[in-house]
Scaffold this active site. Structure first.
Site, PDB file in Angstrom:
ATOM      1  N   TYR A  32       0.827  -1.202   0.000  1.00  0.00           N
ATOM      2  CA  TYR A  32       0.000   0.000   0.000  1.00  0.00           C
ATOM      3  C   TYR A  32       0.864   1.254   0.000  1.00  0.00           C
ATOM      4  O   TYR A  32       2.083   1.185   0.221  1.00  0.00           O
ATOM      5  CB  TYR A  32      -0.947   0.025   1.208  1.00  0.00           C
ATOM      6  CG  TYR A  32      -0.286   0.369   2.528  1.00  0.00           C
ATOM      7  CD1 TYR A  32       0.498  -0.547   3.203  1.00  0.00           C
ATOM      8  CD2 TYR A  32      -0.440   1.639   3.095  1.00  0.00           C
ATOM      9  CE1 TYR A  32       1.103  -0.220   4.409  1.00  0.00           C
ATOM     10  CE2 TYR A  32       0.160   1.967   4.300  1.00  0.00           C
ATOM     11  CZ  TYR A  32       0.936   1.038   4.950  1.00  0.00           C
ATOM     12  OH  TYR A  32       1.548   1.355   6.136  1.00  0.00           O
ATOM     13  N   LYS A 145       6.525  -1.969   1.981  1.00  0.00           N
ATOM     14  CA  LYS A 145       5.304  -1.393   2.587  1.00  0.00           C
ATOM     15  C   LYS A 145       4.149  -2.365   2.359  1.00  0.00           C
ATOM     16  O   LYS A 145       3.292  -2.161   1.499  1.00  0.00           O
ATOM     17  CB  LYS A 145       5.020  -0.020   1.964  1.00  0.00           C
ATOM     18  CG  LYS A 145       4.173   0.884   2.853  1.00  0.00           C
ATOM     19  CD  LYS A 145       4.354   2.329   2.466  1.00  0.00           C
ATOM     20  CE  LYS A 145       3.344   3.258   3.100  1.00  0.00           C
ATOM     21  NZ  LYS A 145       3.373   3.339   4.552  1.00  0.00           N
ATOM     22  N   GLU A 179      12.392   2.850  14.180  1.00  0.00           N
ATOM     23  CA  GLU A 179      11.500   3.900  13.664  1.00  0.00           C
ATOM     24  C   GLU A 179      10.223   3.942  14.491  1.00  0.00           C
ATOM     25  O   GLU A 179      10.068   3.169  15.442  1.00  0.00           O
ATOM     26  CB  GLU A 179      11.186   3.655  12.184  1.00  0.00           C
ATOM     27  CG  GLU A 179      10.476   2.330  11.915  1.00  0.00           C
ATOM     28  CD  GLU A 179      10.155   2.088  10.440  1.00  0.00           C
ATOM     29  OE1 GLU A 179      10.130   3.043   9.643  1.00  0.00           O
ATOM     30  OE2 GLU A 179       9.891   0.916  10.091  1.00  0.00           O
ATOM     31  N   LEU A 203      11.245   1.361   7.067  1.00  0.00           N
ATOM     32  CA  LEU A 203      10.667   1.766   5.790  1.00  0.00           C
ATOM     33  C   LEU A 203      11.402   3.029   5.332  1.00  0.00           C
ATOM     34  O   LEU A 203      11.652   3.938   6.135  1.00  0.00           O
ATOM     35  CB  LEU A 203       9.173   2.077   5.954  1.00  0.00           C
ATOM     36  CG  LEU A 203       8.494   2.425   4.640  1.00  0.00           C
ATOM     37  CD1 LEU A 203       8.250   1.158   3.821  1.00  0.00           C
ATOM     38  CD2 LEU A 203       7.183   3.150   4.873  1.00  0.00           C
TER      39      LEU A 203
HETATM   40  N1  PDD Z   1       3.061   5.136   7.127  1.00  0.00           N
HETATM   41  N2  PDD Z   1       7.746   3.984   8.723  1.00  0.00           N
HETATM   42  C1  PDD Z   1       6.608   3.262   8.745  1.00  0.00           C
HETATM   43  C2  PDD Z   1       6.605   1.943   9.434  1.00  0.00           C
HETATM   44  C3  PDD Z   1       5.445   3.765   8.129  1.00  0.00           C
HETATM   45  O1  PDD Z   1       4.313   3.050   8.136  1.00  0.00           O
HETATM   46  C4  PDD Z   1       5.478   5.051   7.510  1.00  0.00           C
HETATM   47  C5  PDD Z   1       4.289   5.650   6.819  1.00  0.00           C
HETATM   48  C6  PDD Z   1       6.692   5.767   7.527  1.00  0.00           C
HETATM   49  C7  PDD Z   1       6.830   7.110   6.887  1.00  0.00           C
HETATM   50  O2  PDD Z   1       6.735   7.022   5.493  1.00  0.00           O
HETATM   51  P1  PDD Z   1       6.240   8.252   4.601  1.00  0.00           P
HETATM   52  O3  PDD Z   1       7.104   9.419   4.951  1.00  0.00           O
HETATM   53  O4  PDD Z   1       6.467   7.776   3.219  1.00  0.00           O
HETATM   54  O5  PDD Z   1       4.793   8.491   4.921  1.00  0.00           O
HETATM   55  C8  PDD Z   1       7.803   5.190   8.130  1.00  0.00           C
HETATM   56  C9  PDD Z   1       1.858   5.618   6.485  1.00  0.00           C
HETATM   57  C10 PDD Z   1       1.644   7.077   6.638  1.00  0.00           C
HETATM   58  C11 PDD Z   1       0.680   4.777   6.950  1.00  0.00           C
HETATM   59  O6  PDD Z   1       0.901   3.671   7.393  1.00  0.00           O
HETATM   60  O7  PDD Z   1      -0.448   5.242   6.818  1.00  0.00           O
END
Ligand code: PDD
Length: 287
Positions: A32, A145, A179, A203
């Site tokens: 996703y 992801k 993280e 991620l």
């Molecule tokens: N999640 N690390 C994890 C485990 C995440 O699920 C996310 C983002 C990030 C940050 O990624 P980005 O900057 O690309 O949003 C880091 C999204 C927002 C979610 O699960 O809805």
């Protein structure tokens, strides 16, 4: 108006369409992305689509959409919903097949999407958030992801249970922070910005990449991509979490210890201001 997209059609969110044997539903077998819509435009969609392709490739899910198609569906969802500021969620599952663990043959992956109104939490950005620490119990491919988010869900619930706003995870074997439950995590110590290096344990966040590749070099700060312990983080001068929805949100307390003077730090504030400038440049306005 909230709106959905399923298997080639725009549908209302109430409509029931999930097929019982969708592998996303039964195995979490899919990927996703979540993108932020500002002023009727998707921010950093190119970076999200590149990550989506990488996730699909790593899971050996056939890539059956061109970027141009995905961009067009994002634009259509925004237009048809009338939403100017929100979040678009999209997922691609391996498809529908009789339940069996190995990949099915000749199955076409299934794309579904939703758009919802949402706004960045500006109070959190102005005052900072308090986070709990939680053992990172996720699998060893956190760089993909995937829809498998139980480790992240349990981590996030740990902060909800304590009435805190966020969770920062650490690996027990190494005592190193990885993280957040759905964000990347940074600290600032003696003017140097630290964050976990790109590896299978985190991620590669789009927001993280924008900071590391564009904003931090532009502002001239020193960055080290090196893992650090919870103790190092507790005694940092500043800390912040980044994600599509959080943007750059200060973390002012970790596991009960106040970070710095308990207020958003100067470097954190400069990074957020610069991030907002980029959004304005790409989307025309912040909201
Ligand atoms: N999640 N690390 C994890 C485990 C995440 O699920 C996310 C983002 C990030 C940050 O990624 P980005 O900057 O690309 O949003 C880091 C999204 C927002 C979610 O699960 O809805």
């Amino acid at each position: 108006m909230e709106l959905g997209f399923f298997d080639g059609e725009f549908i209302s969110m109430e409509e029931r369409r999930v097929q019982l044997e969708d592998r996303g539903y039964q195995f979490g077998d899919g990927i996703y992305e979540a993108t932020h819509v500002y002023n009727g435009k998707c921010f950093a969609l190119d970076r999200h689509l590149a990550r989506c392709r990488r996730s699909l490739r790593e899971l050996r899910i056939p890539i059956t959409y061109m970027d141009e198609e995905l961009i067009a569906i994002h634009e259509d969802l925004i237009k048809k919903s009338g939403i100017k500021n929100g979040v678009i969620y999209f997922q691609i599952t391996r498809g529908v097949a009789k339940r069996s663990h190995a990949f099915p043959e000749s199955v076409v992956p299934l794309l579904s999407m939703t758009i919802r109104e949402s706004k960045t939490n500006t109070k959190w950005q102005a005052e900072g958030i308090s986070c709990t620490l939680f053992e990172d119990i996720r699998w060893l491919r956190c760089d993909i992801k995937t829809l498998n988010l139980l480790g992240n869900v349990l981590a996030k619930q740990a902060s909800h249970d304590k009435n805190l706003q966020g969770t920062i995870q650490y690996r027990k074997d190494t005592n190193l922070i990885t993280e957040g439950s759905s964000s990347n995590f940074f600290v600032v110590k003696d003017g140097v910005i630290w964050t976990h290096p790109i590896s299978n344990l985190i991620l590669k966040g789009v927001t993280r990449s924008i900071l590391v590749e564009e904003i931090i070099p532009k502002l001239g700060y020193t960055l080290v991509e090196k893992a650090f312990s919870p103790e190092f983080a507790r005694y940092a001068d500043e800390a912040f979490a980044t994600s599509t929805s959080l943007e750059v949100t200060p973390v002012v307390s970790l596991d009960g210890t106040t970070i710095g003077d308990g207020k958003p730090g100067e470097i954190t504030k400069a990074l957020l201001a610069s991030y907002h400038e980029l959004v304005k440049k790409e989307c025309g306005a912040l909201s």
